[in-house]
Design an enzyme around this catalytic site. Structure first.
Site, PDB file in Angstrom:
ATOM      1  N   ASP A 277       0.831  -1.203   0.000  1.00 59.59           N
ATOM      2  CA  ASP A 277       0.000   0.000   0.000  1.00 59.59           C
ATOM      3  C   ASP A 277       0.875   1.266   0.000  1.00 59.59           C
ATOM      4  O   ASP A 277       1.667   1.469   0.916  1.00 59.59           O
ATOM      5  CB  ASP A 277      -0.887  -0.065   1.254  1.00 59.59           C
ATOM      6  CG  ASP A 277      -2.043   0.886   1.206  1.00 59.59           C
ATOM      7  OD1 ASP A 277      -2.063   1.770   0.342  1.00 59.59           O
ATOM      8  OD2 ASP A 277      -2.930   0.757   2.068  1.00 59.59           O
ATOM      9  N   GLY A 316      -5.099   3.449  -7.836  1.00 62.10           N
ATOM     10  CA  GLY A 316      -5.295   3.656  -9.271  1.00 62.10           C
ATOM     11  C   GLY A 316      -4.565   4.857  -9.819  1.00 62.10           C
ATOM     12  O   GLY A 316      -4.889   5.359 -10.899  1.00 62.10           O
ATOM     13  N   ASP A 337     -10.558   4.077  -1.533  1.00 62.40           N
ATOM     14  CA  ASP A 337     -11.141   3.040  -0.675  1.00 62.40           C
ATOM     15  C   ASP A 337     -12.660   2.943  -0.820  1.00 62.40           C
ATOM     16  O   ASP A 337     -13.360   3.957  -0.852  1.00 62.40           O
ATOM     17  CB  ASP A 337     -10.830   3.342   0.797  1.00 62.40           C
ATOM     18  CG  ASP A 337      -9.362   3.119   1.108  1.00 62.40           C
ATOM     19  OD1 ASP A 337      -8.572   2.920   0.169  1.00 62.40           O
ATOM     20  OD2 ASP A 337      -9.021   3.158   2.300  1.00 62.40           O
TER      21      ASP A 337
HETATM   22  C1  GLA Z   1      -5.482   2.216   2.669  1.00 63.17           C
HETATM   23  C2  GLA Z   1      -5.981   1.093   1.779  1.00 63.17           C
HETATM   24  C3  GLA Z   1      -7.026   0.302   2.539  1.00 63.17           C
HETATM   25  C4  GLA Z   1      -6.427  -0.248   3.827  1.00 63.17           C
HETATM   26  C5  GLA Z   1      -5.860   0.882   4.669  1.00 63.17           C
HETATM   27  C6  GLA Z   1      -5.076   0.369   5.861  1.00 63.17           C
HETATM   28  O1  GLA Z   1      -6.474   3.150   2.929  1.00 63.17           O
HETATM   29  O2  GLA Z   1      -6.488   1.578   0.577  1.00 63.17           O
HETATM   30  O3  GLA Z   1      -7.513  -0.749   1.737  1.00 63.17           O
HETATM   31  O4  GLA Z   1      -5.417  -1.166   3.503  1.00 63.17           O
HETATM   32  O5  GLA Z   1      -4.984   1.704   3.905  1.00 63.17           O
HETATM   33  O6  GLA Z   1      -4.460   1.376   6.578  1.00 63.17           O
END
Ligand code: GLA
Length: 512
Positions: A277, A316, A337
């Protein structure tokens, strides 16, 4: 000033004079001066701390410096006031957009009492900062990036990955016991038989590093290897989460500068899937540099020789669908998200049309995890969610509490006829073929010349859709089957009318 002058000073000043004499306050910090490194430590529920560092320099009424909080690193742009009461505005570039934050506060003895908010309408968060040693919490230097090359395909997830992920339901509350009991549920409630296999731990499992730089788990995960063994004994696979940045999105330890070491650790634990991430990497690298940053971990995972699915999560940005496979990515998030809300789910799901050409076997567009069963949508909306994700050849990662869901929710998640569309071997993502107001038809070509056809109604009221089959690319007189009613449909002739429930779907499969 000599110490003997202290009689003429107030008590507070006398303490300061004594402290100066004892060398407790450096020459930089004069009374009423904000200059210095300040930290706010908030205890998480797992023994780790969420930290905020304010590195401040006060010259007269001007305050400059930086603020580092979880995954963000801001530069102070302007201020009003001083030690007795100040407002700081700070900003950072996050990709191509500016992110701003405001801190208000005042010096209170040895503490900074502060409150912060991102937007004027937000409720401020109150906190207390204390002095930290110089340099603590400083952003690490930027590591050089490798030249781009093509990371070989790891051969995994020839159909979209299926499983579960902790974030949507549990966020920071996920722990070893929860993961075990979720694995128990998945192995016995029919989900495993329906194809769900990955049990993925998202953010907040991490602690710091040991003296050799090895990543440590926090007290919620006492023994990751034992947990992996447990999940494997159930015939399931274990996934984990990290960030290419110094910090994850929740502010936990990221893999920055430890990529190969972390990949080796994951392999030694028996990890089968990594969600990686962007998070804290945004403080060091631009969006244009993402490919090189993600390539580092792609190479590192391959080097372990353990089959580990590589899931890119960078919302993305930078047209990841064009290069995700080149860094060894098996899937890449295509949006921000998801939330357990009709608007969020449909905004994401129905925006994927143009990305269809980029999905292919082993390399999938990822419109984020499922919210089915989390409670804020109706059953019909959750049926639409699974149908749309299957048309999109999207990963099916359940995000609810598998231990306590209602049978109706389990039935949605384990609808094998819809899952078969998602898992179709041809690996082609579906597209919108017809739209009129709030009604849309999407089709997905399936192996053996079959087609999945989804009639979506985004309006709240039921709607009748009438089409000519040839208008949506269906020719001849195929067999038709309703994938939610589990029944065959007699050929209706060249035209078809169907009433689709509000916020609902009718999903068919046509086959030769
Ligand atoms: C980001 C990701 C989520 C999740 C959080 C965790 O927002 O996009 O899917 O993994 O971090 O902190």
């Amino acid at each position: 000033m000599k110490i003997k002058d202290k009689k003429r000073l107030g008590f507070g000043a006398a303490v300061i004079v004594l402290a100066l004499a004892a060398g407790l306050i450096t020459a930089q910090q004069t009374p009423g001066d904000l200059t210095g490194n300040w930290v706010v430590r908030t205890l998480n529920n797992d023994g780790t701390f969420r930290t905020t560092y304010l590195n401040l320099k006060q010259e007269g009424t001007r305050i400059t410096g930086t603020i580092r909080v979880t995954q963000f690193f801001y530069h102070i742009t302007d201020n009003t006031g001083g030690a007795e009461g100040f407002t700081l505005n700070a900003s950072m570039m996050d990709g191509r957009s500016e992110r701003k934050v405001q801190y208000e506060g005042k010096l209170a003895g040895n503490e900074l009492h502060i409150s912060t908010r991102r937007r004027p309408q937000d409720n401020p968060t109150q906190m207390v900062a204390v002095r930290a040693p110089a340099g603590e919490g400083a952003l690490p230097p930027r590591n050089p990036l490798p030249a781009l090359h093509k990371v070989p395909d790891n051969g995994l997830v020839r159909t979209p990955p299926m499983g579960w992920n902790s974030w949507n339901k549990f966020a920071g509350r996920v722990d070893d016991a929860t993961v075990r009991s979720i694995a128990d549920a998945m192995a016995t409630n029919g989900m495993k038989d329906a194809g769900y296999v990955y049990v993925n731990i998202d953010d907040t499992w991490e602690a710091g590093r040991d003296a050799q730089g090895n990543i440590l788990t926090n007290k919620k995960f006492p023994d990751m290897k034992a947990l992996a063994d447990y999940v494997h004994r159930k015939g399931l696979k274990l996934g984990i989460y990290s960030s290419p940045g110094p910090n994850t999105c929740a502010g936990y330890e990221g893999s920055y500068g430890h990529e190969e070491q972390d990949a080796r650790t994951y392999a030694s634990w028996g990890i089968d899937y990594l969600k990686y991430d962007w998070c804290g990497a945004r403080t060091l690298y631009t969006d244009d540099e993402m490919q090189a940053v993600y390539q580092i971990m792609g190479d590192a995972l391959l080097k372990t020789k353990r089959p580990i699915v590589y899931s890119l999560c960078q919302y993305g940005r930078n047209e990841v669908w064009k290069w995700g496979a080149d860094v060894g990515g098996n899937l890449w998030r295509t949006t921000g998200d998801i939330r357990d809300a009709w608007d969020s789910m449909t905004r994401i799901g129905f925006s994927q049309n143009e990305l269809a050409p980029y999905a292919r076997s082993g390399h999938w567009n990822d419109p984020d995890m499922l919210e089915i069963g989390n409670g804020a949508m109706t059953e019909m909306e959750y049926k639409l969610h699974l149908s749309l994700w299957s048309i999109l050849a999207a990963p099916l990662l359940a995000g609810n509490d598998l231990r306590s869901m209602r049978p109706e929710i389990l039935a949605i998640l384990t609808n094998r006829e819809v899952i078969a569309v998602d898992q179709d071997k041809l690996g082609k993502q579906g597209r919108q073929v017809w739209k009129s107001g709030d009604q849309e038809i999407w089709t997905r070509p399936l192996s053996g010349g079959a087609t999945a056809i989804a009639f979506f109604n985004r309006a709240a009221e039921p709607a009748k859709i009438t089409i000519k089959w040839t208008d949506i690319g269906i020719s001849g007189k195929p067999r038709l089957r309703d994938l939610w009613l589990h029944q065959n449909i007699a050929w209706p002739g060249p035209e078809y009318s169907v009433t689709v429930p509000g916020h609902g779907v009718v999903m068919l499969r046509s086959s030769k």
